[in-house]
Design a protein around this motif. Structure first.
Motif, PDB file in Angstrom:
ATOM      1  N   VAL A  95      36.856  30.004  30.730  1.00  0.00           N
ATOM      2  CA  VAL A  95      38.169  30.548  31.082  1.00  0.00           C
ATOM      3  C   VAL A  95      38.287  30.731  32.591  1.00  0.00           C
ATOM      4  O   VAL A  95      37.493  31.439  33.204  1.00  0.00           O
ATOM      5  N   TYR A  96      39.273  30.074  33.166  1.00  0.00           N
ATOM      6  CA  TYR A  96      39.662  30.273  34.567  1.00  0.00           C
ATOM      7  C   TYR A  96      40.805  31.277  34.532  1.00  0.00           C
ATOM      8  O   TYR A  96      41.814  31.068  33.853  1.00  0.00           O
ATOM      9  N   MET A  97      40.629  32.411  35.225  1.00  0.00           N
ATOM     10  CA  MET A  97      41.647  33.453  35.246  1.00  0.00           C
ATOM     11  C   MET A  97      42.140  33.635  36.671  1.00  0.00           C
ATOM     12  O   MET A  97      41.389  34.068  37.550  1.00  0.00           O
ATOM     13  N   ALA A  98      43.403  33.286  36.907  1.00  0.00           N
ATOM     14  CA  ALA A  98      44.027  33.495  38.215  1.00  0.00           C
ATOM     15  C   ALA A  98      44.879  34.758  38.145  1.00  0.00           C
ATOM     16  O   ALA A  98      45.505  35.038  37.120  1.00  0.00           O
ATOM     17  N   VAL A  99      44.885  35.514  39.238  1.00  0.00           N
ATOM     18  CA  VAL A  99      45.664  36.747  39.324  1.00  0.00           C
ATOM     19  C   VAL A  99      46.566  36.670  40.545  1.00  0.00           C
ATOM     20  O   VAL A  99      46.113  36.319  41.640  1.00  0.00           O
ATOM     21  N   ILE A 100      47.829  36.985  40.337  1.00  0.00           N
ATOM     22  CA  ILE A 100      48.775  37.123  41.452  1.00  0.00           C
ATOM     23  C   ILE A 100      49.315  38.542  41.383  1.00  0.00           C
ATOM     24  O   ILE A 100      49.992  38.915  40.429  1.00  0.00           O
ATOM     25  N   ASN A 101      48.960  39.347  42.392  1.00  0.00           N
ATOM     26  CA  ASN A 101      49.368  40.747  42.424  1.00  0.00           C
ATOM     27  C   ASN A 101      50.833  40.903  42.789  1.00  0.00           C
ATOM     28  O   ASN A 101      51.442  40.006  43.396  1.00  0.00           O
ATOM     29  N   GLN A 102      51.374  42.074  42.460  1.00  0.00           N
ATOM     30  CA  GLN A 102      52.773  42.397  42.736  1.00  0.00           C
ATOM     31  C   GLN A 102      53.111  42.269  44.219  1.00  0.00           C
ATOM     32  O   GLN A 102      54.237  41.948  44.575  1.00  0.00           O
ATOM     33  N   THR A 103      52.146  42.477  45.089  1.00  0.00           N
ATOM     34  CA  THR A 103      52.372  42.485  46.532  1.00  0.00           C
ATOM     35  C   THR A 103      52.316  41.102  47.166  1.00  0.00           C
ATOM     36  O   THR A 103      52.520  40.960  48.366  1.00  0.00           O
TER      37      THR A 103
END
Length: 170
Positions: A95-103
Motif C-alpha cells: 500500500v502506497y499512502m499519500a497524504v495532502i494536508n489541509q494547509t
C-alpha cells in the motif's frame, strides 16, 4: 472542557477491539475540535494511546488543527515539523499512502502526487486528504479539491481516497 465524552471513548475502544490484527491506521484530520485546548489534546491523545498502543497511524492535518493559534500547537503535539511539506507519502507492504494536508497548496500537491505515485511499485495507491474530492453534503463542497485533486488522482493512478471533514453522512 473537552469534546472527548465517555461515548467517544467507548466508540474508539470498540474500533480498537475490532481491529487488533490491523498493522496501521489512518486518521483523516480534525483530531481535536479546539487545537488551543491542551485539556482536549490530553484527553484525545490519552484515549488514542490507550486504545491503539503499538499501532502506526498516518495522520492528516484538517481544518480544526489549524484554527486559531492551533497550527503550531497541533504540529508540535503530533510530532510534526512546521518546515515539513504539507504532503507526504509512506508505504506499508503493498500500500502506497499519500497524504495532502489541509494547509497544502493544492496545485503544488497535485503535481507532487503525480510524480511521487509514479515512483512506487505498490499494488494499491491511496490518497488521504481532509476535505473530500466528492461531497455527500451539497452545501459543503470544496471545488478546488474536486477540480484539482480528481484530475491528479486519475493521472497518478490512485485507486481510492479517504477523507474526513464532511459531517453529512448518507
Amino acid at each position: 472542557g473537552s469534546s472527548m465524552t465517555e461515548e467517544h471513548k467507548a466508540y474508539f475502544q470498540g474500533i480498537g477491539d475490532a481491529t487488533t490484527d490491523v498493522d496501521f491506521g489512518l486518521q483523516t484530520g480534525d483530531f481535536t475540535d479546539n487545537p488551543d485546548s491542551y485539556v482536549e489534546w490530553d484527553n484525545v491523545l490519552q484515549t488514542w494511546s490507550d486504545v491503539f498502543a503499538g499501532r502506526d497511524f498516518v495522520r492528516v492535518i484538517g481544518n480544526h488543527e489549524v484554527y486559531g493559534t492551533g497550527a503550531g500547537n497541533s504540529l508540535a503535539i503530533l510530532g510534526m515539523d512546521a518546515e515539513e511539506p504539507d504532503y507526504y507519502s509512506v508505504e506499508y507492504g503493498e500500500v502506497y499512502m499519500a497524504v495532502i494536508n489541509q494547509t497544502a497548496d493544492l496545485n503544488e500537491a497535485a503535481e507532487w502526487l503525480i510524480k511521487d505515485a509514479a515512483e512506487t511499485d505498490c499494488t494499491w495507491k491511496v490518497l488521504s486528504c481532509h476535505q473530500p474530492i466528492y461531497y455527500s453534503n451539497p452545501n459543503g463542497s470544496n471545488d478546488g479539491h474536486h477540480k484539482v485533486l480528481k484530475v491528479a488522482c486519475d493521472a497518478a493512478g490512485i485507486d481510492f481516497t479517504f477523507s474526513g471533514h464532511d459531517h453529512s453522512y448518507v
